[in-house]
Design a protein around this motif. Structure first.
Motif, PDB file in Angstrom:
ATOM      1  N   TYR A  62       0.816  -1.218   0.000  1.00 12.22           N
ATOM      2  CA  TYR A  62       0.000   0.000   0.000  1.00 12.22           C
ATOM      3  C   TYR A  62       0.850   1.269   0.000  1.00 12.22           C
ATOM      4  O   TYR A  62       0.547   2.224  -0.702  1.00 12.22           O
ATOM      5  N   THR A  63       1.950   1.276   0.784  1.00  8.20           N
ATOM      6  CA  THR A  63       2.744   2.501   0.959  1.00  8.20           C
ATOM      7  C   THR A  63       4.095   2.475   0.264  1.00  8.20           C
ATOM      8  O   THR A  63       4.711   3.520   0.089  1.00  8.20           O
ATOM      9  N   GLY A  64       4.579   1.272  -0.053  1.00  7.85           N
ATOM     10  CA  GLY A  64       5.915   1.157  -0.615  1.00  7.85           C
ATOM     11  C   GLY A  64       6.998   1.037   0.444  1.00  7.85           C
ATOM     12  O   GLY A  64       8.174   0.914   0.125  1.00  7.85           O
ATOM     13  N   LEU A  65       6.586   1.086   1.706  1.00 10.92           N
ATOM     14  CA  LEU A  65       7.522   0.982   2.825  1.00 10.92           C
ATOM     15  C   LEU A  65       6.996  -0.017   3.844  1.00 10.92           C
ATOM     16  O   LEU A  65       5.784  -0.159   4.006  1.00 10.92           O
ATOM     17  N   SER A  66       7.906  -0.653   4.563  1.00  8.63           N
ATOM     18  CA  SER A  66       7.475  -1.501   5.677  1.00  8.63           C
ATOM     19  C   SER A  66       6.923  -0.586   6.765  1.00  8.63           C
ATOM     20  O   SER A  66       7.226   0.623   6.781  1.00  8.63           O
ATOM     21  N   PRO A  67       6.129  -1.109   7.700  1.00 15.97           N
ATOM     22  CA  PRO A  67       5.614  -0.252   8.771  1.00 15.97           C
ATOM     23  C   PRO A  67       6.723   0.464   9.553  1.00 15.97           C
ATOM     24  O   PRO A  67       6.602   1.661   9.851  1.00 15.97           O
ATOM     25  N   SER A  68       7.815  -0.217   9.850  1.00 18.29           N
ATOM     26  CA  SER A  68       8.897   0.424  10.614  1.00 18.29           C
ATOM     27  C   SER A  68       9.581   1.510   9.791  1.00 18.29           C
ATOM     28  O   SER A  68       9.912   2.580  10.315  1.00 18.29           O
ATOM     29  N   GLN A  69       9.788   1.268   8.495  1.00 21.42           N
ATOM     30  CA  GLN A  69      10.375   2.305   7.632  1.00 21.42           C
ATOM     31  C   GLN A  69       9.439   3.501   7.532  1.00 21.42           C
ATOM     32  O   GLN A  69       9.884   4.645   7.582  1.00 21.42           O
ATOM     33  N   TYR A  70       8.163   3.238   7.379  1.00 15.89           N
ATOM     34  CA  TYR A  70       7.166   4.309   7.269  1.00 15.89           C
ATOM     35  C   TYR A  70       7.201   5.194   8.517  1.00 15.89           C
ATOM     36  O   TYR A  70       7.232   6.415   8.418  1.00 15.89           O
ATOM     37  N   ARG A  71       7.200   4.568   9.681  1.00 13.82           N
ATOM     38  CA  ARG A  71       7.227   5.322  10.944  1.00 13.82           C
ATOM     39  C   ARG A  71       8.516   6.124  11.050  1.00 13.82           C
ATOM     40  O   ARG A  71       8.497   7.312  11.363  1.00 13.82           O
ATOM     41  N   ARG A  72       9.635   5.493  10.778  1.00 17.66           N
ATOM     42  CA  ARG A  72      10.939   6.148  10.904  1.00 17.66           C
ATOM     43  C   ARG A  72      11.054   7.339   9.940  1.00 17.66           C
ATOM     44  O   ARG A  72      11.407   8.443  10.344  1.00 17.66           O
ATOM     45  N   GLU A  73      10.750   7.114   8.680  1.00 17.43           N
ATOM     46  CA  GLU A  73      10.929   8.166   7.673  1.00 17.43           C
ATOM     47  C   GLU A  73       9.941   9.307   7.837  1.00 17.43           C
ATOM     48  O   GLU A  73      10.308  10.471   7.688  1.00 17.43           O
ATOM     49  N   ASN A  74       8.707   9.004   8.154  1.00 16.13           N
ATOM     50  CA  ASN A  74       7.709  10.058   8.290  1.00 16.13           C
ATOM     51  C   ASN A  74       7.807  10.786   9.610  1.00 16.13           C
ATOM     52  O   ASN A  74       7.512  11.981   9.665  1.00 16.13           O
TER      53      ASN A  74
END
Length: 86
Positions: A62-74
Motif C-alpha cells: 500500500y505505501t511502498g515501505l514496511s511499517p517500521s520504515q514508514y514510521r521512521r521516515e515520516n
C-alpha cells in the motif's frame, strides 16, 4: 440484497468492499504509526490483522515501505517540518 450494497459502494467510492476495507485499515495503520507509540503488532491486531507478517506485506504494498520504515521516515520528516516552523 448484498449485490446492491456492493454496487453502491463501488459506484460511490470506486472500490470493492475488500479494497475499501483494506484502504481504511492501511490509513488507520498509517495514523497509528505516526501518532502513537503502539507496537506494530498492536497496530496490526487493532486494525484486524491476526498475522503481523501479512500486515507488513499488505502495508508495504500500500505505501511502498514496511511499517517500521514508514514510521521512521515520516516521523523524521514531521520533526524536520516542525523545526522549520520555529
Amino acid at each position: 440484497h448484498p449485490n446492491y450494497l456492493i454496487r453502491t459502494l463501488k459506484a460511490t467510492t470506486g472500490l470493492t468492499p475488500t479494497e475499501f476495507l483494506r484502504q481504511y485499515r492501511m490509513e488507520e495503520a498509517s495514523k497509528r504509526l505516526l501518532n502513537t507509540n503502539m507496537l506494530e503488532t498492536e497496530i496490526a491486531e487493532a486494525i484486524g490483522f491476526q498475522n503481523i507478517y501479512y500486515f507488513s506485506t499488505v502495508f508495504k504494498q500500500y505505501t511502498g515501505l514496511s511499517p517500521s520504515q514508514y514510521r521512521r521516515e515520516n516521523t523524521r520528516r514531521i520533526k524536520t517540518d516542525k523545526e522549520g516552523l520555529k
